[in-house]
Motif scaffolding. Sequence first.
Motif, PDB file in Angstrom:
ATOM      1  N   LEU A 112       0.699  -1.161   0.092  1.00  0.00           N
ATOM      2  CA  LEU A 112      -0.100   0.054  -0.168  1.00  0.00           C
ATOM      3  C   LEU A 112       1.063   1.185  -0.068  1.00  0.00           C
ATOM      4  O   LEU A 112       1.850   1.452   1.005  1.00  0.00           O
ATOM      5  N   VAL A 113       1.042   1.980  -1.059  1.00  0.00           N
ATOM      6  CA  VAL A 113       1.838   3.182  -1.355  1.00  0.00           C
ATOM      7  C   VAL A 113       0.874   4.273  -0.959  1.00  0.00           C
ATOM      8  O   VAL A 113       0.025   4.773  -1.264  1.00  0.00           O
ATOM      9  N   ILE A 114       1.730   5.301   0.094  1.00  0.00           N
ATOM     10  CA  ILE A 114       1.316   6.491   0.644  1.00  0.00           C
ATOM     11  C   ILE A 114       1.920   7.458  -0.374  1.00  0.00           C
ATOM     12  O   ILE A 114       3.089   7.425  -0.268  1.00  0.00           O
ATOM     13  N   THR A 115       1.148   8.261  -1.134  1.00  0.00           N
ATOM     14  CA  THR A 115       1.953   9.213  -1.960  1.00  0.00           C
ATOM     15  C   THR A 115       1.244  10.585  -2.049  1.00  0.00           C
ATOM     16  O   THR A 115       0.148  10.632  -2.017  1.00  0.00           O
ATOM     17  N   HIS A 118       2.190  17.248 -10.218  1.00  0.00           N
ATOM     18  CA  HIS A 118       1.524  16.718 -11.122  1.00  0.00           C
ATOM     19  C   HIS A 118       2.092  15.337 -11.159  1.00  0.00           C
ATOM     20  O   HIS A 118       1.483  14.453 -12.274  1.00  0.00           O
ATOM     21  N   SER A 119       2.946  14.943 -10.240  1.00  0.00           N
ATOM     22  CA  SER A 119       3.457  13.614 -10.183  1.00  0.00           C
ATOM     23  C   SER A 119       3.815  13.041  -8.733  1.00  0.00           C
ATOM     24  O   SER A 119       3.351  13.802  -7.867  1.00  0.00           O
ATOM     25  N   PHE A 120       4.406  11.859  -8.785  1.00  0.00           N
ATOM     26  CA  PHE A 120       4.818  11.306  -7.270  1.00  0.00           C
ATOM     27  C   PHE A 120       6.379  11.845  -7.137  1.00  0.00           C
ATOM     28  O   PHE A 120       7.144  12.146  -8.043  1.00  0.00           O
ATOM     29  N   PRO A 121       6.568  11.795  -5.725  1.00  0.00           N
ATOM     30  CA  PRO A 121       7.865  12.111  -5.234  1.00  0.00           C
ATOM     31  C   PRO A 121       9.047  11.441  -5.921  1.00  0.00           C
ATOM     32  O   PRO A 121       9.058  10.083  -6.074  1.00  0.00           O
ATOM     33  N   ILE A 154      -6.353  20.040  -5.148  1.00  0.00           N
ATOM     34  CA  ILE A 154      -7.610  19.746  -5.643  1.00  0.00           C
ATOM     35  C   ILE A 154      -7.771  18.432  -6.398  1.00  0.00           C
ATOM     36  O   ILE A 154      -8.773  17.875  -6.353  1.00  0.00           O
ATOM     37  N   GLY A 155      -6.481  18.070  -6.987  1.00  0.00           N
ATOM     38  CA  GLY A 155      -6.494  16.539  -7.394  1.00  0.00           C
ATOM     39  C   GLY A 155      -6.342  15.563  -6.754  1.00  0.00           C
ATOM     40  O   GLY A 155      -6.505  14.384  -6.971  1.00  0.00           O
ATOM     41  N   GLY A 156      -6.245  15.800  -5.220  1.00  0.00           N
ATOM     42  CA  GLY A 156      -6.034  14.796  -4.419  1.00  0.00           C
ATOM     43  C   GLY A 156      -5.338  13.610  -4.706  1.00  0.00           C
ATOM     44  O   GLY A 156      -5.048  12.491  -4.239  1.00  0.00           O
ATOM     45  N   GLY A 157      -3.962  13.916  -5.383  1.00  0.00           N
ATOM     46  CA  GLY A 157      -2.953  13.021  -5.486  1.00  0.00           C
ATOM     47  C   GLY A 157      -3.370  11.854  -6.534  1.00  0.00           C
ATOM     48  O   GLY A 157      -2.616  11.333  -6.806  1.00  0.00           O
ATOM     49  N   LEU A 158      -4.336  12.125  -7.277  1.00  0.00           N
ATOM     50  CA  LEU A 158      -4.740  10.999  -8.347  1.00  0.00           C
ATOM     51  C   LEU A 158      -3.851  11.175  -9.588  1.00  0.00           C
ATOM     52  O   LEU A 158      -3.728   9.953 -10.168  1.00  0.00           O
ATOM     53  N   ARG A 159      -3.289  12.184 -10.034  1.00  0.00           N
ATOM     54  CA  ARG A 159      -2.342  12.250 -11.210  1.00  0.00           C
ATOM     55  C   ARG A 159      -1.069  11.389 -10.810  1.00  0.00           C
ATOM     56  O   ARG A 159      -0.538  10.685 -11.565  1.00  0.00           O
ATOM     57  N   VAL A 178      -1.151   8.883  -8.620  1.00  0.00           N
ATOM     58  CA  VAL A 178      -1.562   7.471  -8.662  1.00  0.00           C
ATOM     59  C   VAL A 178      -1.527   6.979 -10.150  1.00  0.00           C
ATOM     60  O   VAL A 178      -1.072   5.830 -10.280  1.00  0.00           O
ATOM     61  N   GLU A 179      -1.967   7.733 -11.088  1.00  0.00           N
ATOM     62  CA  GLU A 179      -2.177   7.301 -12.531  1.00  0.00           C
ATOM     63  C   GLU A 179      -0.793   6.935 -13.153  1.00  0.00           C
ATOM     64  O   GLU A 179      -0.434   5.934 -13.836  1.00  0.00           O
ATOM     65  N   GLN A 180       0.218   7.813 -12.635  1.00  0.00           N
ATOM     66  CA  GLN A 180       1.487   7.535 -13.145  1.00  0.00           C
ATOM     67  C   GLN A 180       2.285   6.314 -12.465  1.00  0.00           C
ATOM     68  O   GLN A 180       2.897   5.443 -13.200  1.00  0.00           O
ATOM     69  N   LEU A 181       1.801   6.022 -11.105  1.00  0.00           N
ATOM     70  CA  LEU A 181       2.586   5.053 -10.639  1.00  0.00           C
ATOM     71  C   LEU A 181       1.925   3.655 -11.086  1.00  0.00           C
ATOM     72  O   LEU A 181       2.585   2.632 -10.912  1.00  0.00           O
TER      73      LEU A 181
END
Length: 195
Positions: free
Chosen positions: A80-83, A88-91, A118-123, A125-128
Amino acid sequence: MRTERPTRLAILVGSTRRGRFASTVASWVAARAGERGDVQVDMIDLVEAGLPDVLPDDDWELPEEVLSLGPWLDTADAFLVITPEYNHSFPAPLKTAIDWFHAEWAAKPVAFVSYGGIGGGLRAVEQLRQVFAELHATTIRDVVSFHDYPDRFGPDGVPLDPRAGKALAAQLDQLSWWSDALRTHRDRVPYATGS
């Protein structure tokens, strides 16, 4: 959801930023997962892991930090990844941590809890999802995400909206199901990545 043995769940805290909110999210997730009888929680914090930023070529020996973390990932049944979402991306440290390993991710499920503006980190997640697909991991469709995250948690570190707990419980149910299915099959037939 009950399986023959508990799912060994590795929670990967994907932010190393000073003052990060990831610790709050990870503590809540770990506490909720720890309440279940079908999950055994291992917390992997990238700050503590101290993985090097520079990846070696094929001739280098693996650094001690990589050799220490490898068995934790290898014995995990699920991740389970907390990001957070940065630009617009992950760290970058999360990508580095993923890239140090290969077979440890294969034929295992990966779920995501994200947070951001506002995107809630969903971008992120999609890249991950694309990265983990390349490593032959199976990502869980449902994401628990927090938009405008500072306003979504109380001073006790618990989300203010009770639907967050229900969403996490459903996600953990799915993760446990996939973990049991994939583990059962890996035990019968070794997974071949073809690479």
